[in-house]
Enzyme design. Structure first.
Site: not given
Ligand code: GDP
Length: 325
Positions: A11, A16, A108-110, A137, A141, A166, A180
């Site tokens: 990758g 990363v 991942s932290s998820c 996902y 992991k 993240n 993200h």
């Molecule tokens: P997560 O940590 O797996 O939930 O990954 P994300 O980075 O996609 O989202 C993080 C948080 O940001 C979640 O609560 C989303 O709803 C919020 N969020 C707000 N605006 C946005 C946006 O424009 N894009 C994404 N991806 N998330 C958003």
């Protein structure tokens, strides 16, 4: 890991992998092995085996994965589980078969339960139900982690697992629909500023709490762990600091220099309410993150400005050059 060690970065064009690859080179590791996705589909077991047999890597970083933001995970659950299971299974199993000295698998932290006590310690893995928006996902992991541990136990391999929080930084994927939150909001605020829009929509309530790690810090941590960590226990990599999505949106608005309003679109999912890693294990080994969020955001926005196509009525703004920093 000597400077002449043969190292495979799986990758190496991803967020990363590309930073890791550059840092390894900077540190004087010269014997690096890599293939683009076009040259080698890591989901193809036979091709992966042939590649390992020919190249004989001694150290392997598994930074190849299908990743995406909350909506990409929700809308493509089958691809998120299949691609990740196939890639990691092929790379881990082949590494065992061909006697790789050490492998680092990136989690991942998820992987931690949705309602996990905070900050999340490594031992909370598999102690509760997962967050639904990224369950496929996360299950992939978790399978990778258990696979590394099982191989260490049965075959005496040295396969370690790092759990980053993240991530964000130069070279990220900026398509606001599938990215993200940080690259998504950088794109949206930049577009709103350039086109004079009155407001920007931020998904969810703004209340979720997240921790963000600058990708260059992660690359440093991965090399540090490859050089210094030899345990089957997973290890968290983060900053130990959290911020609400609302505060994050305001910070990005400031970095971009947008003057309009922020609106929350509560029809979009919030995901996990809180995701903060306990980083005492890696801290006790002497590693810590260096780049603060505001500085990291400024560096990322500067990269975005240099590398993403200018906005006009026909072109998309998120079509960025990749893997060149
Ligand atoms: P997560 O940590 O797996 O939930 O990954 P994300 O980075 O996609 O989202 C993080 C948080 O940001 C979640 O609560 C989303 O709803 C919020 N969020 C707000 N605006 C946005 C946006 O424009 N894009 C994404 N991806 N998330 C958003």
């Amino acid at each position: 890991m000597t400077r002449r060690a043969r190292i495979f970065v799986a990758g190496h064009t991803g967020l990363v992998g590309s930073h890791l690859f550059r840092k390894l080179k900077e540190k004087g590791y010269t014997n690096l092995v890599y293939r683009t996705r076009k040259q080698l589909d890591l989901r193809d077991q036979e091709k992966v085996y042939d590649f390992f047999k020919r190249e004989r890597p001694e150290y392997v970083f598994v930074a190849a994965a299908r990743v995406g933001g909350i909506l990409a995970n929700r809308d493509h659950p089958a691809e998120f589980i299949y691609d990740n299971l196939a890639i990691q299974t092929n790379v881990i199993h082949t590494s065992y078969l061909l006697g790789v000295k050490k492998l680092l698998f990136l989690g991942s932290s998820c992987i931690y339960p949705r309602n996990c006590p905070q900050p999340m310690k490594e031992e909370y893995l598999l102690s509760g139900y997962l967050e639904k928006t990224n369950e496929p996902y996360a299950v992939a992991k978790i399978s990778g982690i258990i696979m590394c541990q099982a191989y260490n136990q049965q075959y005496g391999t040295n396969f370690i697992c790092a759990m980053p929080t993240n991530l964000y930084g130069p070279g990220d994927h900026f398509d606001p629909k599938s990215s993200h939150v940080i690259p998504g909001l950088i794109s949206k605020f930049h577009e709103a500023k350039t086109l004079g829009r009155k407001f920007v929509e931020v998904w969810g309530t703004g209340k979720p709490m997240r921790e963000f790690l600058f990708v260059e810090d992660l690359a440093e941590a991965l090399i540090f762990l490859m050089e210094n960590y030899n345990s089957s226990e997973i290890i968290n990599v983060g900053t130990g600091e959290e911020i609400s999505i609302k505060e994050l949106a305001e910070m990005i608005k400031g970095v971009v220099g947008y003057q309009g309003q922020i609106k929350f679109d509560i029809s979009k999912p919030d995901g996990t309410p809180r995701k903060l890693l306990d980083v005492s294990r890696i801290s006790s080994l002497g590693w810590r993150a260096r780049v603060g969020l505001k500085d990291g955001l400024a560096i990322t926005y500067a990269w975005y400005l240099r590398n993403c196509k200018k906005l006009d009525s026909r072109k998309t703004h998120y079509n960025c050059k990749t893997a060149k920093h």
